[in-house]
Design an enzyme around this catalytic site. Structure first.
Site: not given
Length: 673
Positions: A153, A312
């Site tokens: 991320e 995710e």
């Protein structure tokens, strides 16, 4: 060419982040047994394991990871193997404290959280390259390896650092980008407030100042910070390509417009082998499934329309919002399969087993604290079977008929200091227009303003403050050639350097819209205006109004009150074979729906009046066939008309005429023919 699908994965991906280092090895056998029970096909491993893999500088311990990957391979579970470069070890920061980032206010962050990294720091880059090289050398041809997962991320929670290393790196970036300091002065307009530079060494990052910083400088620093993170990704990716050929490399994006505003995903999408995304519901009282669909459509668009992967999301509640409600029964499957409908090649979660310690111990997981005798686990097992039943859709592409233009550079510029109104929010307008298109059951692609738009009957520009001349020419050609364009207010105002386009607003959109804007007239908090049609009908609006002067456009709605009373509020301009609409105020949901209704008619698109609200229908097509996904987000049973008979993949039943979709359920039909 690198592979663009996970190596050795013959089904859709189903699984999640697996962090066995949080548990004794005695738990691992139980984990893989449960993975087989749930139908897990892939897990992400090692993302936060740098301190275990390299417990001291240059000393590596791969024993536990060897045993883990072998165990997963023996049990038929593929591995998305992480490079752990999002969190360097404590010993690294003790040796290199200047690798910790510094805020614009001059405060240096401390170790003890995640992703506290100065991406310009040469010691960090060298250490990241070293651990990535060791991993690739050891596991590059491991039979369990499906793909590489670099970092984690990027941009969350820190994207920009303002330290002296970054200042020097920024100057080098400016020299490469502009060539001369005079070109920087011209781009940033440094004649204003006497900010002119005579040497690159005089330029610093936009640190804390007593008033607004130079907006051109601030915008370029956002570009620099994004480019610097991307440099580090490319460095690791190239190591992996060299040492582990044939294995695709990705990093997990966060494209949802509400979650990450520091990354230009158009640029990043060109660098990864597979686009992957993390998505978490923002439970703020709005219809969360609409934002979910929007995030999936945006991710697919970043992937160029190719299949992508949801890497995710959560089985139930998250832990980082002020209030974290659980998902309702069946919502996990709806959320997951909506992503699949909109292009994902599976559904992965954070994480496999719920942590007992650490900052995210209350974040839901596939195996919750309560174990297997829980609603969440039972739904996980059911979802695993459903995902497996859909594996034949691999490689198909989601069909879209409308393009919404989005540009991260424009969003960055819009959000800088001292704009005409703090109440104007580009993301809010994107959300609002997307929701209206969603409610008309029109599947959306997002597109860069300079992209080829010729295949879309309708293009919507919800808020594009920054627009290049090339983008303006692109939209003008699109309309001349028969397209239908809808543009919302405060678009086309500045160029790529945040300099106002010469001439009247809206700069490069003047000709295509057939109008000019003399002046903005933002509204005060609570202030509203009415806009009316020739038949006397009225719509409400707020936040913004403009003094619009038609120059070929026809007036469709007029301001009924306020400073702009009697002036055009909504216009329509015929140009060549197409039509361009402009709305100069912030319409509510009813107003946007009315506007899009007129535009949809111009574009010769059909509204699906036969579908209930919040029953979404999406198609994926490819060599294996055409698949219709029907997702019922309501509490009532619904029936969806079918254009052809087919087989429902989740139940095995034949589907003819009208497809029954129970309340809260998902149905997927492979259409005959």
């Amino acid at each position: 060419m690198p592979e663009t699908t996970p190596r050795g994965l013959t089904r859709l991906a189903f699984g999640g982040d697996y962090n066995p280092e949080q548990w004794p090895e005695s738990v691992w056998q139980e984990d893989v047994r449960l993975m087989r029970e749930a139908g897990v096909t892939m897990v992400s491993v090692g993302i936060f394991s740098w301190a275990l893999l390299e417990p001291s500088p240059g000393t590596y311990d791969f024993g536990w990871l060897d045993r883990l990957l072998d165990l997963l391979h023996e049990n038929g579970v593929r591995v998305d193997l992480g490079t752990p470069t999002a969190v360097p070890p404590a010993w690294f920061y003790r040796a290199h404290p200047d690798a910790l980032p510094v805020t614009a206010e001059g405060v240096r962050y401390e170790f003890g959280s995640r992703a506290a990294i100065c991406h310009s720091n040469t010691d960090y880059r060298a250490a990241a390259a070293a651990v990535t090289t060791k991993l690739a050398e050891r596991y590059g041809d491991h039979p369990a390896l499906a793909m590489w997962h670099v970092h984690n991320e990027y941009g969350v929670p820190v994207s920009a650092c303002y330290c002296d290393s970054c200042a020097a790196h920024f100057r080098r970036w400016l020299a490469t980008t502009y060539g001369t300091v005079d070109a920087v002065n011209e781009a940033w307009g440094t004649a204003f407030w006497g900010q002119r530079y005579t040497d690159f060494d005089q330029i610093n990052p936009p640190r804390l100042t007593p008033a607004a910083v130079n907006p051109g400088q601030a915008l370029d620093y956002k570009r620099f910070a994004d480019a610097t993170m991307r440099e580090n990704f490319v460095m690791e990716r190239d190591i992996l390509h060299r040492l582990s050929p044939g294995v695709p490399v990705t990093t997990n994006f966060m494209t949802a417009l509400s979650q990450c505003d520091s990354v230009d995903y158009w640029a990043w999408g060109r660098e990864v082998d597979i686009v992957t995304n993390d998505h978490y519901l923002i439970t703020d009282g709005r219809r969360t499934h609409v934002n979910l669909a929007m995030a999936a459509d945006l991710t697919r668009s970043v992937a160029g329309g190719d299949p992508w992967l949801l890497l995710e999301h959560s089985t139930s509640g998250v832990n980082w919002q002020p209030r974290n409600p659980a998902k309702a029964p069946g919502q996990m499957a709806r959320n997951s399969l909506t992503h699949v409908a909109r292009g994902s090649e599976g559904a992965m979660f954070f994480q496999w087993r719920q942590s007992r310690r650490g900052a995210e111990k209350f974040h839901s997981a596939m195996v919750p604290h309560g174990g297997t005798d829980t609603r969440v686990w039972r739904e996980v097992v059911q979802l695993g079977a459903a995902v497996d039943a859909l594996s034949e859709i691999r490689g198909t592409r989601t069909e879209a008929v409308v393009a919404v233009l989005w540009d991260w550079h424009s969003w960055w510029a819009q959000n800088l200091d001292w704009r005409p109104s703090v109440d104007h929010d580009a993301r809010e307008r994107a959300d609002a227009f997307y929701e209206a298109l969603y409610d008309r059951h029109l599947t959306v692609d997002f597109a860069h303003p300079e992209a080829d738009l010729s295949r879309y009957p309708l293009v919507v520009v919800p808020a594009l403050y920054l627009m290049t001349k090339a983008a303006g020419n692109n939209l003008t050609a699109y309309v001349r050639n028969g397209g239908t364009l809808v543009v919302s207010y405060f678009s086309g105002i500045v160029d790529e350097h945040d300099a106002v386009h010469e001439g009247a607003y809206p700069g490069p959109l003047r000709d295509v819209l057939g109008l000019t804007v003399e002046e903005f007239s933002p509204l005060l908090p609570g202030e509203r205006v009415r806009v009316s049609g020739p038949d006397g009908s009225e719509l409400g609006a707020d936040v913004w109004a403009e003094f619009v002067v038609p120059r070929g456009a026809e007036t469709v709605l007029t301001y009924a009150d306020g400073l702009t009373a009697g002036r055009p509020a909504v216009t329509r301009h015929r140009l060549g074979e197409g039509t361009a609409w402009y709305v100069s105020t912030r319409l509510g949901a009813d107003g946007i729906d009315a506007l899009l209704g007129w535009a949809v008619e111009d574009a010769r698109l059909t509204r699906r009046a036969d579908l209930p609200r919040d029953v979404e229908v999406v198609r994926r097509t490819g060599e294996s066939g055409t698949y219709l996904f029907a997702v019922n987000h309501t509490g009532s049973d619904a029936k969806v008309p079918l254009e052809a008979p087919g087989t429902e993949l989740l139940t095995g039943e034949r589907a003819v005429g009208r497809l029954p979709v129970p309340a809260g359920a998902v149905r997927v039909v492979r259409l005959d023919g």
